[in-house]
Motif scaffolding. Sequence first.
Motif, PDB file in Angstrom:
ATOM      1  N   UNK A  14       2.836   4.171   0.917  1.00  0.00           N
ATOM      2  CA  UNK A  14       2.062   2.969   0.589  1.00  0.00           C
ATOM      3  C   UNK A  14       2.227   2.604  -0.880  1.00  0.00           C
ATOM      4  N   UNK A  15       2.190   3.622  -1.718  1.00  0.00           N
ATOM      5  CA  UNK A  15       2.085   3.437  -3.161  1.00  0.00           C
ATOM      6  C   UNK A  15       3.397   3.028  -3.814  1.00  0.00           C
ATOM      7  N   UNK A  16       4.497   3.659  -3.445  1.00  0.00           N
ATOM      8  CA  UNK A  16       5.785   3.391  -4.083  1.00  0.00           C
ATOM      9  C   UNK A  16       6.222   1.929  -3.923  1.00  0.00           C
ATOM     10  N   UNK A  17       6.143   1.339  -2.708  1.00  0.00           N
ATOM     11  CA  UNK A  17       6.524  -0.085  -2.602  1.00  0.00           C
ATOM     12  C   UNK A  17       5.671  -0.995  -3.491  1.00  0.00           C
ATOM     13  N   UNK A  18       4.381  -0.674  -3.632  1.00  0.00           N
ATOM     14  CA  UNK A  18       3.499  -1.485  -4.476  1.00  0.00           C
ATOM     15  C   UNK A  18       3.940  -1.402  -5.930  1.00  0.00           C
ATOM     16  N   UNK A  19       4.303  -0.206  -6.386  1.00  0.00           N
ATOM     17  CA  UNK A  19       4.785  -0.036  -7.757  1.00  0.00           C
ATOM     18  C   UNK A  19       6.083  -0.811  -7.959  1.00  0.00           C
ATOM     19  N   UNK A  20       6.965  -0.777  -6.980  1.00  0.00           N
ATOM     20  CA  UNK A  20       8.244  -1.486  -7.096  1.00  0.00           C
ATOM     21  C   UNK A  20       8.017  -2.997  -7.170  1.00  0.00           C
ATOM     22  N   UNK A  21       7.118  -3.502  -6.338  1.00  0.00           N
ATOM     23  CA  UNK A  21       6.833  -4.942  -6.320  1.00  0.00           C
ATOM     24  C   UNK A  21       6.140  -5.366  -7.619  1.00  0.00           C
ATOM     25  N   UNK A  22       5.136  -4.589  -8.050  1.00  0.00           N
ATOM     26  CA  UNK A  22       4.402  -4.909  -9.268  1.00  0.00           C
ATOM     27  C   UNK A  22       3.512  -6.130  -9.096  1.00  0.00           C
ATOM     28  N   UNK A  23       3.314  -6.873 -10.181  1.00  0.00           N
ATOM     29  CA  UNK A  23       2.515  -8.107 -10.255  1.00  0.00           C
ATOM     30  C   UNK A  23       1.160  -7.970  -9.544  1.00  0.00           C
ATOM     31  N   UNK A  24       0.801  -8.943  -8.706  1.00  0.00           N
ATOM     32  CA  UNK A  24      -0.548  -8.966  -8.143  1.00  0.00           C
ATOM     33  C   UNK A  24      -0.843  -7.833  -7.152  1.00  0.00           C
ATOM     34  N   UNK A  25       0.089  -7.422  -6.298  1.00  0.00           N
ATOM     35  CA  UNK A  25      -0.201  -6.244  -5.473  1.00  0.00           C
ATOM     36  C   UNK A  25      -0.537  -5.016  -6.314  1.00  0.00           C
ATOM     37  N   UNK A  26       0.172  -4.852  -7.421  1.00  0.00           N
ATOM     38  CA  UNK A  26      -0.094  -3.730  -8.316  1.00  0.00           C
ATOM     39  C   UNK A  26      -1.463  -3.876  -8.963  1.00  0.00           C
ATOM     40  N   UNK A  27      -1.795  -5.078  -9.404  1.00  0.00           N
ATOM     41  CA  UNK A  27      -3.088  -5.303 -10.053  1.00  0.00           C
ATOM     42  C   UNK A  27      -4.240  -5.046  -9.082  1.00  0.00           C
ATOM     43  N   UNK A  28      -4.114  -5.513  -7.855  1.00  0.00           N
ATOM     44  CA  UNK A  28      -5.158  -5.284  -6.851  1.00  0.00           C
ATOM     45  C   UNK A  28      -5.320  -3.792  -6.583  1.00  0.00           C
ATOM     46  N   UNK A  29      -4.205  -3.084  -6.474  1.00  0.00           N
ATOM     47  CA  UNK A  29      -4.247  -1.632  -6.253  1.00  0.00           C
ATOM     48  C   UNK A  29      -4.924  -0.919  -7.412  1.00  0.00           C
ATOM     49  N   UNK A  30      -4.597  -1.333  -8.632  1.00  0.00           N
ATOM     50  CA  UNK A  30      -5.224  -0.732  -9.819  1.00  0.00           C
ATOM     51  C   UNK A  30      -6.731  -0.944  -9.797  1.00  0.00           C
ATOM     52  N   UNK A  31      -7.167  -2.146  -9.438  1.00  0.00           N
ATOM     53  CA  UNK A  31      -8.605  -2.417  -9.343  1.00  0.00           C
ATOM     54  C   UNK A  31      -9.269  -1.520  -8.295  1.00  0.00           C
ATOM     55  N   UNK A  32      -8.658  -1.412  -7.134  1.00  0.00           N
ATOM     56  CA  UNK A  32      -9.239  -0.589  -6.065  1.00  0.00           C
ATOM     57  C   UNK A  32      -9.343   0.876  -6.488  1.00  0.00           C
ATOM     58  N   UNK A  33      -8.288   1.388  -7.118  1.00  0.00           N
ATOM     59  CA  UNK A  33      -8.292   2.785  -7.561  1.00  0.00           C
ATOM     60  C   UNK A  33      -9.324   3.013  -8.654  1.00  0.00           C
ATOM     61  N   UNK A  34      -9.358   2.106  -9.631  1.00  0.00           N
ATOM     62  CA  UNK A  34     -10.271   2.271 -10.765  1.00  0.00           C
ATOM     63  C   UNK A  34     -11.738   2.168 -10.328  1.00  0.00           C
ATOM     64  N   UNK A  35     -12.047   1.227  -9.469  1.00  0.00           N
ATOM     65  CA  UNK A  35     -13.432   1.069  -9.009  1.00  0.00           C
ATOM     66  C   UNK A  35     -13.857   2.267  -8.166  1.00  0.00           C
ATOM     67  N   UNK A  36     -12.929   2.810  -7.389  1.00  0.00           N
ATOM     68  CA  UNK A  36     -13.228   4.024  -6.627  1.00  0.00           C
ATOM     69  C   UNK A  36     -13.467   5.203  -7.557  1.00  0.00           C
ATOM     70  N   UNK A  37     -12.644   5.315  -8.595  1.00  0.00           N
ATOM     71  CA  UNK A  37     -12.814   6.388  -9.577  1.00  0.00           C
ATOM     72  C   UNK A  37     -14.156   6.272 -10.286  1.00  0.00           C
ATOM     73  N   UNK A  38     -14.569   5.032 -10.594  1.00  0.00           N
ATOM     74  CA  UNK A  38     -15.881   4.834 -11.222  1.00  0.00           C
ATOM     75  C   UNK A  38     -16.993   5.288 -10.291  1.00  0.00           C
TER      76      UNK A  38
END
Length: 264
Positions: A14-38
Amino acid sequence: MKTRTITAVIALLIFIPIIIIGTWPMLITVYLLALTALYEILKMNRIHIFSIPGILSLIALSIILLPRADYPFLPMVTEAQIDMIIVMALLMLSFTVISKNRFTFVDMGFCVLAVAYIGIGFMYFYETREAGLIFILYALLIVWMTDTGAYLSGRAFGKRKLWPQISPNKTVEGFIGGILSSVLLAVIFSVFGLIDNPNVILLIIYTMILSVAGQLGDLVESALKRHFDVKDSGSLLPGHGGVLDRFDSFIFVLPLMNILPLVS
């Protein structure tokens, strides 16, 4: 071990394709991970994510994570980010009075530091990817090579405990083995010209610093869990724990990687 392996494979698929694509899919993933970590870190201190301090922390974290690039419908917000974080801190301080000190000054400090700790690390996760795919891959490989080298060296040669009060299983030999593994990575990247740093010695030095930082990031989260007497930060990733358990090293490596002249 089987559960851990299956989880890792699924996460990578799941994660590697998102990193390769970057841009908004990456930003959304970062938000989901960070909010979960919080959510995970606040839960350790028994602060509910949907309490007033929890919601203020969510808002503050969301502001920190806003990308610094000037998108057509998302203006530059760096100054506004700072102002809003100050407002959030003042509101939390005011809540200590409203709650009649059930939410204390210490709790407020915990929330603010938790937001900074998670926010800065994950903000640089996105920013590093936007600087170039090779940079985020290098950061990921530093952490993975360090972890693998530390594990194998610790199993083969580990005798002296590194920090038994914090992480009983880590050894000095494993710590050194992790650093040496990262050196191998730096040499490979330099020989094949995969990263824009022609000075192999300098790249090795930077990589060693980042390897040490990654291991310190892991120890910091171990100290946090030991303080709150929890085994894992969460249970989102079966066999691996929570988001913080998987990204504790990156939270240290990514900001430092941008401070060092590695990311251009």
